[in-house]
Design a protein around this motif. Structure first.
Motif, mmCIF file in Angstrom:
data_model
loop_
_atom_site.group_PDB
_atom_site.id
_atom_site.type_symbol
_atom_site.label_atom_id
_atom_site.label_comp_id
_atom_site.label_asym_id
_atom_site.label_seq_id
_atom_site.Cartn_x
_atom_site.Cartn_y
_atom_site.Cartn_z
ATOM 1 N N ILE A 103 7.121 -10.092 -7.665
ATOM 2 C CA ILE A 103 6.587 -9.167 -6.652
ATOM 3 C C ILE A 103 7.219 -7.790 -6.831
ATOM 4 O O ILE A 103 6.550 -6.756 -6.754
ATOM 5 C CB ILE A 103 6.860 -9.692 -5.233
ATOM 6 N N LYS A 104 8.520 -7.766 -7.100
ATOM 7 C CA LYS A 104 9.242 -6.505 -7.252
ATOM 8 C C LYS A 104 8.670 -5.674 -8.393
ATOM 9 O O LYS A 104 8.699 -4.439 -8.359
ATOM 10 C CB LYS A 104 10.722 -6.788 -7.499
ATOM 11 N N ARG A 105 8.139 -6.351 -9.426
ATOM 12 C CA ARG A 105 7.649 -5.630 -10.597
ATOM 13 C C ARG A 105 6.205 -5.154 -10.458
ATOM 14 O O ARG A 105 5.672 -4.524 -11.373
ATOM 15 C CB ARG A 105 7.760 -6.535 -11.827
ATOM 16 N N LEU A 106 5.564 -5.472 -9.347
ATOM 17 C CA LEU A 106 4.187 -5.018 -9.177
ATOM 18 C C LEU A 106 4.164 -3.497 -9.016
ATOM 19 O O LEU A 106 4.775 -2.959 -8.096
ATOM 20 C CB LEU A 106 3.559 -5.677 -7.944
ATOM 21 N N PRO A 107 3.464 -2.772 -9.889
ATOM 22 C CA PRO A 107 3.434 -1.311 -9.774
ATOM 23 C C PRO A 107 2.484 -0.847 -8.675
ATOM 24 O O PRO A 107 1.505 -1.532 -8.355
ATOM 25 C CB PRO A 107 2.923 -0.871 -11.159
ATOM 26 N N LYS A 108 2.802 0.278 -8.132
ATOM 27 C CA LYS A 108 1.906 0.882 -7.143
ATOM 28 C C LYS A 108 0.615 1.304 -7.833
ATOM 29 O O LYS A 108 0.645 1.937 -8.881
ATOM 30 C CB LYS A 108 2.580 2.104 -6.507
ATOM 31 N N PRO A 109 -0.551 0.974 -7.262
ATOM 32 C CA PRO A 109 -1.814 1.353 -7.909
ATOM 33 C C PRO A 109 -2.005 2.868 -7.928
ATOM 34 O O PRO A 109 -1.507 3.593 -7.053
ATOM 35 C CB PRO A 109 -2.879 0.683 -7.028
ATOM 36 N N SER A 110 -2.716 3.325 -8.935
ATOM 37 C CA SER A 110 -3.168 4.716 -8.916
ATOM 38 C C SER A 110 -4.255 4.861 -7.851
ATOM 39 O O SER A 110 -4.775 3.862 -7.335
ATOM 40 C CB SER A 110 -3.745 5.100 -10.284
ATOM 41 N N VAL A 111 -4.596 6.084 -7.512
ATOM 42 C CA VAL A 111 -5.656 6.301 -6.514
ATOM 43 C C VAL A 111 -6.957 5.654 -6.979
ATOM 44 O O VAL A 111 -7.655 4.985 -6.209
ATOM 45 C CB VAL A 111 -5.862 7.810 -6.271
ATOM 46 N N ALA A 112 -7.297 5.833 -8.262
ATOM 47 C CA ALA A 112 -8.546 5.266 -8.778
ATOM 48 C C ALA A 112 -8.530 3.745 -8.705
ATOM 49 O O ALA A 112 -9.523 3.118 -8.303
ATOM 50 C CB ALA A 112 -8.768 5.732 -10.212
ATOM 51 N N ALA A 113 -7.404 3.115 -9.099
ATOM 52 C CA ALA A 113 -7.312 1.652 -9.051
ATOM 53 C C ALA A 113 -7.402 1.152 -7.615
ATOM 54 O O ALA A 113 -8.040 0.126 -7.333
ATOM 55 C CB ALA A 113 -6.006 1.190 -9.703
ATOM 56 N N TRP A 114 -6.764 1.852 -6.693
ATOM 57 C CA TRP A 114 -6.817 1.477 -5.268
ATOM 58 C C TRP A 114 -8.262 1.500 -4.774
ATOM 59 O O TRP A 114 -8.700 0.595 -4.053
ATOM 60 C CB TRP A 114 -5.940 2.430 -4.461
ATOM 61 N N VAL A 115 -9.013 2.523 -5.186
ATOM 62 C CA VAL A 115 -10.422 2.611 -4.796
ATOM 63 C C VAL A 115 -11.214 1.461 -5.407
ATOM 64 O O VAL A 115 -12.030 0.816 -4.737
ATOM 65 C CB VAL A 115 -11.013 3.968 -5.226
#
Length: 336
Positions: free
Chosen positions: A47-59
């Motif tokens: 879980i700790k290694r999960l990167p924050k999504p980019s704006v495009a990926a979040w969309v």
């Protein structure tokens, strides 16, 4: 034994990728702490290694959850397209490719007309990334599985040799072990991933190119070398920091674009108003000149009438005097 149910990692990850983008890091860290408290060291590490999504990926993740039927249809279309390619059915390939463009453009148009996803405005650049990711989902089954899972950290692109992310790097498709697996098998797989083994896609398949990653040497007790762990931690911090910087800059860029669009619209309205006023001024100037000419003519007529009136009054005075003189003479003549 813990006093509460152990954390469901799949549900926790899904919840992370549905939250507002600005809350991702804090929410992820909270899940890490909870998972560690549950005694799941490997799960907490993953879980700790999960990167924050980019704006495009979040969309893309939100679109996948909001439009599951359309995404599933695109994935099925990809299966049909690969089958037609295997059969060398050119007519079928052309028809399916046309349908691919039609369905992809339709879904992107729906998002564009909505103007936002999850309360976040969607820029033209993000719409381009959405189009590329939907195309990748059609062209590659692993990409389709990752898009449908809604756990992308970067938008995807299909290139000649496979799938890359929006930065042109080899795609890193985020996933944890599927729910329902035996815990021993899942933990072994998670431990392999945590120690640098092959990454898995959302469908549980090895990620393309993941086999090229090298494992660091392990000590007899199973722990990674301190230097490798420190390097990994530093790399994770760098990813989080740069991702946050990208998000901030994308937000600033979108804000500046909105300001520029507003300024351009104001300029256009001002230009139209100036043109309207110029036309109105030209009309009023012509009307003023016409009225001024009429006024000058009226003044000339008034001067002529005033001169005529003076002359008539002089003649009238003479006539009155002559009339009075004539009456006087008549009276005198009568008196004789």
């Amino acid at each position: 034994m813990p006093a509460h149910e152990p954390t469901d990692l799949d549900a926790a990850v899904d919840a992370l990728y549905t939250r507002p983008l600005d809350e991702f890091i804090a929410a992820r860290d909270a899940v890490v702490r909870q998972t560690a408290d549950d005694g799941d060291r490997v799960g907490a590490e993953r879980i700790k290694r999960l990167p924050k999504p980019s704006v495009a990926a979040w969309v893309v993740n939100h679109v996948a959850r909001d439009h599951p039927d359309e995404i599933a249809a695109l994935a099925d279309l990809g299966d049909e397209l690969r089958a037609a390619t295997a059969d060398r059915d050119r007519g079928r390939i052309r028809a399916l490719d046309h349908l691919r463009r039609e369905r992809t453009e339709g879904l992107v148009r729906t998002v564009r007309e909505a103007g936002e996803v999850g309360g976040r405005p969607v820029s033209a650049a993000v719409l381009d990334r959405l189009t590329e990711t939907l195309t990748a989902a059609v062209m590659d089954p692993d990409a389709a599985a990752a898009v449908r899972a809604g756990r992308l950290s970067r938008a995807l692109q299909h290139v000649g040799f496979g799938i890359v992310d929006e930065q042109g790097e080899e795609a890193d498709l985020v996933a944890l072990h599927p729910a329902g697996r035996e815990s021993g098998e899942a933990d072994a797989e998670a431990d392999e991933s945590a120690s640098g083994g092959k990454a898995k896609t959302a469908a549980g398949k090895p990620e393309k190119g993941a086999g090229r990653r090298e494992r660091p040497e392990r000590r007899p007790d199973g722990d990674e070398p301190d230097s490798a762990a420190a390097e990994l931690a530093e790399a994770e911090r760098a990813v989080d920091e740069t991702s946050a910087q990208v998000d901030r800059l994308e937000a600033r860029r979108d804000d500046v674009r909105d300001r520029l669009r507003t300024a351009d619209e104001t300029i256009e309205r001002g230009r139209n108003e100036v043109e309207r006023l110029d036309r109105e001024l030209e009309r009023l100037t012509a009307e003023r000149d016409t009225v001024r000419q009429a006024l000058d003519e009226a003044r000339e007529a008034a001067d002529e009438a005033r001169a005529d009136l003076s002359a008539v009054e002089d003649e009238l005075d003479d006539a009155v005097e002559r009339s009075a003189e004539a009456r006087r003479r008549r009276r005198e003549a009568r008196g004789r």
